[in-house]
Design a protein around this motif. Structure first.
Motif, PDB file in Angstrom:
ATOM      1  N   VAL A   1      59.769  33.419  40.744  1.00 46.23           N
ATOM      2  CA  VAL A   1      58.650  33.935  41.533  1.00 46.23           C
ATOM      3  C   VAL A   1      58.498  33.084  42.781  1.00 46.23           C
ATOM      4  N   GLY A   2      58.462  33.739  43.931  1.00 43.90           N
ATOM      5  CA  GLY A   2      58.314  33.029  45.197  1.00 43.90           C
ATOM      6  C   GLY A   2      57.719  33.929  46.247  1.00 43.90           C
ATOM      7  N   PRO A   3      57.762  33.513  47.504  1.00 44.66           N
ATOM      8  CA  PRO A   3      57.136  34.273  48.587  1.00 44.66           C
ATOM      9  C   PRO A   3      57.652  35.701  48.741  1.00 44.66           C
ATOM     10  N   ALA A   4      58.870  35.970  48.301  1.00 39.90           N
ATOM     11  CA  ALA A   4      59.420  37.319  48.460  1.00 39.90           C
ATOM     12  C   ALA A   4      59.132  38.202  47.251  1.00 39.90           C
TER      13      ALA A   4
ATOM     14  N   GLY B   1      41.328  41.407  34.380  1.00 42.03           N
ATOM     15  CA  GLY B   1      40.189  40.669  33.835  1.00 42.03           C
ATOM     16  C   GLY B   1      39.638  39.685  34.848  1.00 42.03           C
ATOM     17  N   SER B   2      39.676  38.402  34.516  1.00 40.93           N
ATOM     18  CA  SER B   2      39.157  37.365  35.413  1.00 40.93           C
ATOM     19  C   SER B   2      40.093  37.086  36.584  1.00 40.93           C
ATOM     20  N   GLY B   3      41.325  37.601  36.499  1.00 38.47           N
ATOM     21  CA  GLY B   3      42.298  37.345  37.554  1.00 38.47           C
ATOM     22  C   GLY B   3      43.186  36.141  37.293  1.00 38.47           C
ATOM     23  N   ALA B   4      43.156  35.588  36.080  1.00 35.88           N
ATOM     24  CA  ALA B   4      43.879  34.349  35.785  1.00 35.88           C
ATOM     25  C   ALA B   4      45.378  34.459  36.060  1.00 35.88           C
ATOM     26  N   LEU B   5      46.002  35.529  35.570  1.00 39.31           N
ATOM     27  CA  LEU B   5      47.441  35.678  35.759  1.00 39.31           C
ATOM     28  C   LEU B   5      47.786  35.957  37.222  1.00 39.31           C
TER      29      LEU B   5
ATOM     30  N   GLY C   1      49.692  31.469  43.122  1.00 37.69           N
ATOM     31  CA  GLY C   1      49.933  30.050  43.290  1.00 37.69           C
ATOM     32  C   GLY C   1      51.411  29.705  43.377  1.00 37.69           C
ATOM     33  N   LEU C   2      52.258  30.583  42.814  1.00 34.17           N
ATOM     34  CA  LEU C   2      53.703  30.407  42.909  1.00 34.17           C
ATOM     35  C   LEU C   2      54.259  30.989  44.204  1.00 34.17           C
TER      36      LEU C   2
ATOM     37  N   ALA D   1      39.434  30.096  44.625  1.00 34.50           N
ATOM     38  CA  ALA D   1      40.704  29.375  44.521  1.00 34.50           C
ATOM     39  C   ALA D   1      41.498  29.371  45.823  1.00 34.50           C
ATOM     40  N   ARG D   2      41.010  30.120  46.807  1.00 36.33           N
ATOM     41  CA  ARG D   2      41.692  30.246  48.096  1.00 36.33           C
ATOM     42  C   ARG D   2      43.112  30.798  47.928  1.00 36.33           C
ATOM     43  N   ARG D   3      43.188  31.831  47.092  1.00 43.49           N
ATOM     44  CA  ARG D   3      44.453  32.532  46.887  1.00 43.49           C
ATOM     45  C   ARG D   3      44.304  33.966  47.381  1.00 43.49           C
ATOM     46  N   HIS D   4      45.348  34.468  48.005  1.00 43.68           N
ATOM     47  CA  HIS D   4      45.295  35.854  48.476  1.00 43.68           C
ATOM     48  C   HIS D   4      45.790  36.777  47.368  1.00 43.68           C
TER      49      HIS D   4
END
Length: 223
Positions: A34-37, A46-50, A56-57, A81-84
């Motif tokens: 798993v990466g930017p591509a 659910g909570s969005g954990a996965l 984050g990867l 978490a400042r994740r898109h």
């Protein structure tokens, strides 16, 4: 069930809090490239954990849930978490019809539940899945082919009580190369404890069972 070893997430009443099944699926996710591509779809976020772990990867992540409370919670957790993460409300892949992904992850409701109807407006909506626990597992298996690119991967977690062989067979019939990659045995949680008698009558639990549940992660690669 225990709490996975990651930063706490907001999980208001009615939103499934990350538990052992989430952690097991996260371990499987960590082994994928798993990466930017990478484009990832999280079904039943659910909570969005996965979704947050995939983001984050570096992946481009879309998360889906049918419950507005879960959608709003996942959006808020991503903001904190400042994740898109793009979070959409919808019924599994209907929310992203016409789009395909490199990786689909899903921790759907899978707890066997008495009664002919699935709950629609109670916290149990996050775990109840019909008398055999397969109401959503089967749908994920059936809908995954249309959501995955050639060579794409589905990671799916559920209780062995629902029947891992049935899941493997269903995925094979849909053109996947599927296998169980992760297992964990955990104590019954509150819901299963209250249903022990019913589960035994259904043949889903042996008389000498020690109130332990086995979780499985199934990895299926699209042809």
């Amino acid at each position: 069930m225990g709490t996975p070893g990651h930063s706490p997430l907001l999980t208001p009443p009615g939103v499934y809090a990350p538990q052992d099944d989430t952690e097991l699926l996260m371990r499987a996710l960590a082994r994928e490239r798993v990466g930017p591509a990478t484009q990832v779809l999280d079904l039943g976020t659910g909570s969005g954990a996965l979704a947050l772990r995939a983001a984050g990867l570096g992946a481009e992540v879309t998360a889906v849930d049918i419950a507005w409370r879960a959608v709003l919670t996942a959006r808020l957790n991503a903001l904190i978490a400042r994740r898109h993460v793009t979070v959409r409300r919808g019924d599994l892949t209907a929310a992203v019809r016409g789009r395909t992904y490199d990786l689909v992850v899903s921790n759907p409701p899978y707890v066997p539940s008495p009664g002919p109807r699935l709950p629609r407006h109670s916290p149990a909506r996050a775990w109840d899945a019909g008398p055999d626990g397969r109401a959503f597992v089967d749908r994920v298996c059936d809908e995954a082919p249309s959501a995955l690119r050639s060579g794409g991967v589905l990671l799916l977690v559920h209780s062995a009580m629902c029947g891992a062989p049935q899941t493997l067979r269903r995925l094979a019939e849909a053109g996947f190369d599927a296998s169980v990659t992760d297992r964990a045995v955990i104590p019954f949680g509150p819901v299963l404890n209250t249903r022990r008698g019913w589960l035994r009558r259904q043949g889903l639990l042996a008389e000498d069972d020690e109130n332990l549940e086995e979780l499985v992660v199934i990895r299926a690669q699209h042809a």
